[in-house]
Scaffold this motif. Structure first.
Motif, PDB file in Angstrom:
ATOM      1  N   LYS A  84       0.933  -1.105  -0.093  1.00  7.87           N
ATOM      2  CA  LYS A  84       0.144   0.044  -0.003  1.00  7.87           C
ATOM      3  C   LYS A  84       0.785   1.320   0.041  1.00  7.87           C
ATOM      4  O   LYS A  84       2.038   1.105   0.616  1.00  7.87           O
ATOM      5  N   ALA A  85       0.299   2.378  -0.537  1.00  5.44           N
ATOM      6  CA  ALA A  85       0.972   3.839  -0.350  1.00  5.44           C
ATOM      7  C   ALA A  85       0.840   4.094   0.968  1.00  5.44           C
ATOM      8  O   ALA A  85       0.172   3.853   1.855  1.00  5.44           O
ATOM      9  N   GLY A  86       2.038   4.838   1.373  1.00  2.00           N
ATOM     10  CA  GLY A  86       2.141   5.360   2.699  1.00  2.00           C
ATOM     11  C   GLY A  86       2.666   4.444   3.805  1.00  2.00           C
ATOM     12  O   GLY A  86       2.689   4.757   4.807  1.00  2.00           O
ATOM     13  N   GLU A  87       3.175   3.471   3.338  1.00  3.62           N
ATOM     14  CA  GLU A  87       3.899   2.542   4.131  1.00  3.62           C
ATOM     15  C   GLU A  87       5.275   2.888   4.581  1.00  3.62           C
ATOM     16  O   GLU A  87       5.773   2.422   5.584  1.00  3.62           O
ATOM     17  N   TYR A  88       5.818   3.614   3.918  1.00  6.95           N
ATOM     18  CA  TYR A  88       7.170   4.302   4.604  1.00  6.95           C
ATOM     19  C   TYR A  88       7.060   5.838   4.514  1.00  6.95           C
ATOM     20  O   TYR A  88       6.226   6.343   3.785  1.00  6.95           O
ATOM     21  N   LEU A  89       7.672   6.576   5.191  1.00  2.00           N
ATOM     22  CA  LEU A  89       7.520   7.973   5.644  1.00  2.00           C
ATOM     23  C   LEU A  89       8.697   8.849   4.888  1.00  2.00           C
ATOM     24  O   LEU A  89       9.818   8.223   4.911  1.00  2.00           O
ATOM     25  N   ASP A  90       8.677  10.139   4.630  1.00  2.00           N
ATOM     26  CA  ASP A  90       9.889  11.021   4.523  1.00  2.00           C
ATOM     27  C   ASP A  90      10.795  10.615   5.460  1.00  2.00           C
ATOM     28  O   ASP A  90      11.947  10.578   5.216  1.00  2.00           O
ATOM     29  N   SER A  91      10.441  10.599   6.852  1.00  2.00           N
ATOM     30  CA  SER A  91      11.518  10.587   7.841  1.00  2.00           C
ATOM     31  C   SER A  91      12.203   9.191   7.618  1.00  2.00           C
ATOM     32  O   SER A  91      13.296   9.166   8.207  1.00  2.00           O
ATOM     33  N   ASP A  92      11.684   8.137   7.127  1.00  2.00           N
ATOM     34  CA  ASP A  92      12.724   6.927   6.754  1.00  2.00           C
ATOM     35  C   ASP A  92      13.865   7.216   5.846  1.00  2.00           C
ATOM     36  O   ASP A  92      14.721   6.656   5.793  1.00  2.00           O
ATOM     37  N   VAL A  93      13.511   8.073   4.847  1.00  2.00           N
ATOM     38  CA  VAL A  93      14.418   8.453   3.782  1.00  2.00           C
ATOM     39  C   VAL A  93      15.458   9.604   4.372  1.00  2.00           C
ATOM     40  O   VAL A  93      16.376   9.641   3.694  1.00  2.00           O
ATOM     41  N   GLY A 132      33.653  11.010  -7.435  1.00  2.00           N
ATOM     42  CA  GLY A 132      33.866   9.630  -6.660  1.00  2.00           C
ATOM     43  C   GLY A 132      32.940   8.731  -6.366  1.00  2.00           C
ATOM     44  O   GLY A 132      32.955   7.697  -5.835  1.00  2.00           O
ATOM     45  N   GLY A 133      31.688   9.197  -6.920  1.00  2.00           N
ATOM     46  CA  GLY A 133      30.389   8.346  -6.738  1.00  2.00           C
ATOM     47  C   GLY A 133      29.220   9.044  -6.944  1.00  2.00           C
ATOM     48  O   GLY A 133      29.025  10.027  -7.262  1.00  2.00           O
ATOM     49  N   LEU A 134      28.191   8.245  -7.125  1.00  2.00           N
ATOM     50  CA  LEU A 134      26.820   8.690  -7.445  1.00  2.00           C
ATOM     51  C   LEU A 134      25.617   8.207  -6.600  1.00  2.00           C
ATOM     52  O   LEU A 134      25.937   6.960  -6.078  1.00  2.00           O
ATOM     53  N   ALA A 135      24.731   8.878  -6.234  1.00  2.00           N
ATOM     54  CA  ALA A 135      23.796   8.228  -5.587  1.00  2.00           C
ATOM     55  C   ALA A 135      22.349   8.405  -6.115  1.00  2.00           C
ATOM     56  O   ALA A 135      22.296   9.603  -6.701  1.00  2.00           O
ATOM     57  N   ILE A 136      21.526   7.636  -6.302  1.00  2.00           N
ATOM     58  CA  ILE A 136      20.300   7.642  -6.651  1.00  2.00           C
ATOM     59  C   ILE A 136      19.238   7.624  -5.775  1.00  2.00           C
ATOM     60  O   ILE A 136      19.423   6.302  -5.023  1.00  2.00           O
ATOM     61  N   LEU A 137      18.143   8.254  -5.710  1.00  2.00           N
ATOM     62  CA  LEU A 137      17.206   7.958  -4.590  1.00  2.00           C
ATOM     63  C   LEU A 137      15.893   8.204  -5.537  1.00  2.00           C
ATOM     64  O   LEU A 137      15.542   9.164  -5.996  1.00  2.00           O
ATOM     65  N   VAL A 138      14.923   6.941  -5.580  1.00  2.00           N
ATOM     66  CA  VAL A 138      13.857   7.218  -6.483  1.00  2.00           C
ATOM     67  C   VAL A 138      12.700   6.765  -5.201  1.00  2.00           C
ATOM     68  O   VAL A 138      12.793   5.649  -4.676  1.00  2.00           O
ATOM     69  N   THR A 139      12.019   7.460  -5.032  1.00  2.00           N
ATOM     70  CA  THR A 139      10.645   7.370  -4.110  1.00  2.00           C
ATOM     71  C   THR A 139       9.363   7.339  -4.908  1.00  2.00           C
ATOM     72  O   THR A 139       9.111   8.248  -5.922  1.00  2.00           O
ATOM     73  N   GLU A 140       8.633   6.277  -4.856  1.00  2.00           N
ATOM     74  CA  GLU A 140       7.291   6.103  -5.427  1.00  2.00           C
ATOM     75  C   GLU A 140       6.225   5.955  -4.400  1.00  2.00           C
ATOM     76  O   GLU A 140       6.902   5.407  -3.165  1.00  2.00           O
ATOM     77  N   PRO A 141       5.145   6.069  -4.423  1.00  2.00           N
ATOM     78  CA  PRO A 141       4.256   5.882  -3.306  1.00  2.00           C
ATOM     79  C   PRO A 141       4.436   4.472  -2.743  1.00  2.00           C
ATOM     80  O   PRO A 141       4.306   4.240  -1.698  1.00  2.00           O
ATOM     81  N   LYS A 142       4.574   3.346  -3.769  1.00  2.00           N
ATOM     82  CA  LYS A 142       4.632   2.097  -3.091  1.00  2.00           C
ATOM     83  C   LYS A 142       6.184   1.089  -3.365  1.00  2.00           C
ATOM     84  O   LYS A 142       6.115   0.258  -3.019  1.00  2.00           O
ATOM     85  N   GLN A 143       6.871   2.271  -3.538  1.00  2.00           N
ATOM     86  CA  GLN A 143       8.361   1.661  -3.681  1.00  2.00           C
ATOM     87  C   GLN A 143       9.360   2.882  -3.523  1.00  2.00           C
ATOM     88  O   GLN A 143       9.183   3.924  -3.821  1.00  2.00           O
ATOM     89  N   LEU A 144      10.532   2.416  -2.835  1.00  2.00           N
ATOM     90  CA  LEU A 144      11.665   3.175  -2.644  1.00  2.00           C
ATOM     91  C   LEU A 144      13.070   2.450  -3.029  1.00  2.00           C
ATOM     92  O   LEU A 144      13.121   1.063  -2.712  1.00  2.00           O
TER      93      LEU A 144
END
Lengths: 185, 158
Positions: A84-93, A132-144
């Motif tokens: 479901k959407a909303g199972e993770y919060l901005d605070s988790d990221v 020296g490196g790269l980071a990718i952060l993809v947040t979707e309602p049901k996927q991180l």
């Protein structure tokens, strides 16, 4: 003199931070318990070297990736899928975003889709004026999805790595605008 | 006569190499068996599978070893225990992919054997543990590198 000493101590204390790679916080383990699927792809320097030997020289895409992989020290992908959407919060990221701060890190791509709720961010890490490196952060309602790439890589080559090793395809701002006929969402 | 001797020597060498690979898988099975106080299920005619793979190479698989353990009392730490067991064997297995969902956990390790790539796929689901060792040709390995998590899930569903 005191100011110089203070500055020196601060510089010594903060200098290693620039060289640090992205650390996945313990809060992500708690997310794993809630997720319907967790994918962890670990490719350290040894595995990348091994993988490079099996990428084809004949296939144009694979040949490009093979060349790219030579400069890399590691690729780490962690992806969480939720029912479901909303199972993770901005605070988790937030602990991840907190690491991706200047001066070591700079955000080079940010694509937000109002329609799908997808938010893709690409950060580069600079060390001694080199990437020296790269980071990718993809947040979707049901996927991180969190991707950490360590080593020398040109951000323009990121699209070539996308779709390999579990790395999601991320369009640059310009590619995104072109694909949307110049209109951003 | 000389040619016959060369052929026999090559055949014996090939057998020794194959036996070495078998022994390595046997060691994995033995360690898992000891760790979980169980024995793998006997799979009749499984040897025929490798006879087929040596001819047809389905999905680029050159050799496959399989061990299935059933009716296990697996705790919540089974995946961690297996990962630690494989690491402690020190056989050069590099952790590659880990997929975990409500139904199962899949652990994939990679190593090289001469010009081939070998994968060790361990699937843990309720009361059952499956260990598969695959020797793949480069084309099959490329599929794994393009989409490792999907390949891991596909390998389990086959």
């Amino acid at each position: 003199m005191i100011a110089i000493k203070t500055a020196l101590i601060a510089w010594i204390a903060l200098a290693p931070l620039g060289a640090q790679s992205l650390k996945l916080p313990a809060s992500l383990d708690r997310l794993a318990a809630k997720a319907s699927e967790v994918v962890d792809v670990t490719m350290d320097a040894n595995l990348l070297q091994l993988a490079g030997r099996f990428l084809s020289d004949k296939d144009a895409d694979d040949a490009k990736v093979k060349k790219l992989v030579d400069g890399l020290k590691g690729i780490y992908v962690r992806s969480f899928e939720f029912e479901k959407a909303g199972e993770y919060l901005d605070s988790d990221v937030e602990p991840i975003r907190a690491q991706l701060q200047a001066p070591a890190w700079s955000r080079i791509v940010g694509v937000r889709s109002v329609k799908s709720g997808e938010n893709s961010e690409v950060y580069i890490k600079t060390e001694n004026k080199k990437i020296g490196g790269l980071a990718i952060l993809v947040t979707e309602p049901k996927q991180l999805t969190i991707v950490s790439i360590e080593g020398t890589i040109d951000p323009d080559q990121l699209s070539e790595l996308g779709g390999h090793f579990g790395i999601p395809k991320v369009e640059s701002d310009s590619q995104h605008k072109n694909s949307k006929g110049g209109k951003d969402e | 006569m000389k040619a016959a001797l060369v052929v026999i020597a090559s055949w014996m060498l090939a057998c020794a190499v194959l036996e070495g690979a078998e022994r390595e898988f046997d060691e994995i099975v033995r360690v898992v068996s000891n760790g979980f106080h169980t024995r793998p299920v006997h799979i009749p005619f499984f040897g025929l599978v490798n006879l087929a793979t040596s001819v047809a190479r389905p999905s680029g698989v050159k050799h496959v070893d399989l061990a299935v353990f059933e009716n296990l009392d697996l705790g919540g730490h089974a995946a961690g225990d297996i990962a630690e067991t494989i690491r402690s064997m020190d056989r050069g297995w590099l952790p590659f992919v880990r997929v975990h969902n409500h139904a199962e956990t899949v652990l994939v390790y990679m190593t090289q054997e001469r010009s081939d790539c070998k994968l060790l796929v361990v699937t843990i689901e309720s009361g059952e543990l499956t260990v598969v060792e695959l020797k793949l040709n480069p084309e099959a390995m490329q599929g794994w590198l393009r989409d490792p998590d999907a390949a891991a899930v596909r390998s389990v569903s086959r």
